[in-house]
Design an enzyme around this catalytic site. Structure first.
Site, mmCIF file in Angstrom:
data_model
loop_
_atom_site.group_PDB
_atom_site.id
_atom_site.type_symbol
_atom_site.label_atom_id
_atom_site.label_comp_id
_atom_site.label_asym_id
_atom_site.label_seq_id
_atom_site.Cartn_x
_atom_site.Cartn_y
_atom_site.Cartn_z
ATOM 1 N N HIS A 68 -8.961 -1.993 -2.142
ATOM 2 C CA HIS A 68 -7.480 -2.369 -3.265
ATOM 3 C C HIS A 68 -7.725 -3.792 -4.754
ATOM 4 O O HIS A 68 -6.904 -3.517 -5.168
ATOM 5 C CB HIS A 68 -6.406 -2.246 -1.757
ATOM 6 N N HIS A 115 0.930 -1.587 0.288
ATOM 7 C CA HIS A 115 -0.180 -0.493 -0.348
ATOM 8 C C HIS A 115 1.005 1.352 0.313
ATOM 9 O O HIS A 115 0.458 2.485 -0.571
ATOM 10 C CB HIS A 115 -0.699 -0.195 1.186
ATOM 11 N N LEU A 143 -3.914 -8.763 3.533
ATOM 12 C CA LEU A 143 -4.848 -9.805 4.676
ATOM 13 C C LEU A 143 -6.455 -10.068 4.598
ATOM 14 O O LEU A 143 -6.489 -10.947 4.730
ATOM 15 C CB LEU A 143 -4.926 -9.178 6.117
#
Length: 273
Positions: free
Chosen positions: A93, A27, A88
């Site tokens: 995203h 990210h 996770l």
């Protein structure tokens, strides 16, 4: 763009040489601890897969960006790249941002094919890593029956991702034997970490531990830690970081994507090329 769906055997610890390059998609963060953690994780992954080129691309804040990393790989001769989201849960995203940037970049790089691997969770290796971090923070074998755990994630507005965290909490309680496990979120969803700690206290749980379900330090992990301290949690584990279980899981997701590339399921094709 389709994620890999066909699993390879093993747990990610076996040797592999050659094959597509691996782009870890992080990210990114303004917090320098985030990039340092991702770099340490990738260094361990390179040691586990010495025949595979491993690079990092960021969605925001840090360099190189995903397009920059793919462009460099292409310029240096790579024609197949597995893009592995350092995520996770499968939320916005993974569903939108990453496929979008991969598709746009691959479209302008001739003969480059990119396959997006599955996100990391849920997986038993992740809860094993959480247990490792809790032991490092002071819990001992046998403490499970007297300890309630707050599984604290970054949070998401995606209902699927929130449901996955709740299911991980339920399954982790069953397999590890904790007296209780409660999900909590640093943003976008409730309860917050402090509220989940207080809920366990009100239910009569004697010892409360907070296990951050996050990979690297940053703004939201700091919010989790602040909530744990505010509510008086007895144990606060560190982030997953470069835990060996996480490294093995990254290697496994890469293997799964390569296996799917070699024998694609119906309708499962890489972008580009």
């Amino acid at each position: 763009m389709s994620a890999a769906h066909r699993a390879a055997p093993g747990d990610g610890s076996g040797p592999r040489t050659g094959g597509p390059a691996l782009l870890v998609v992080a990210h990114g963060s303004r917090d320098p601890r985030h990039a340092a953690t991702v770099a340490a994780l990738c260094a361990r992954l390179r040691a586990l897969r010495p025949g595979v080129r491993v690079e990092v691309g960021h969605l925001d804040f840090n360099a190189p960006s995903v397009p920059q990393a793919l462009t460099r790989l292409h310029a240096e001769g790579a024609r197949r790249v597995v893009a592995l989201p350092l995520l996770l849960t499968r939320a916005f995203h993974a569903k939108s941002d990453i496929p979008g940037v991969l598709g746009e970049t691959a479209a302008r790089l001739p003969r480059l094919a990119v396959r997006q691997a599955e996100v990391l969770g849920p997986d038993r290796l992740l809860t094993a890593a959480l247990e490792r971090r809790l032991r490092q923070a002071g819990l001992r074998p046998g403490d499970e029956c007297s300890t309630g755990v707050v599984l604290a994630s970054a949070g998401s507005s995606d209902p699927e991702a929130i449901a996955v965290i709740a299911e991980i909490a339920r399954e982790w309680r069953r397999t590890a034997g904790w007296c209780a496990v409660r999900p909590a979120f640093a943003s976008a969803a409730l309860p917050r970490t402090a509220d989940a700690v207080r809920e366990l206290r009100a239910a009569g749980v004697r010892r409360v531990a907070v296990a951050p379900y996050v990979i690297a330090p940053g703004f939201l992990p700091d919010r989790i830690a602040a909530g744990a301290r505010e509510a008086g949690a007895d144990v606060l584990a560190p982030e997953l970081g470069d835990a060996p279980e996480l490294v093995r899981l990254l290697a496994r997701r890469y293997d799964e994507a390569v296996a799917a590339w070699s024998a694609p399921a119906a309708g499962s094709v890489p972008i580009g090329a």
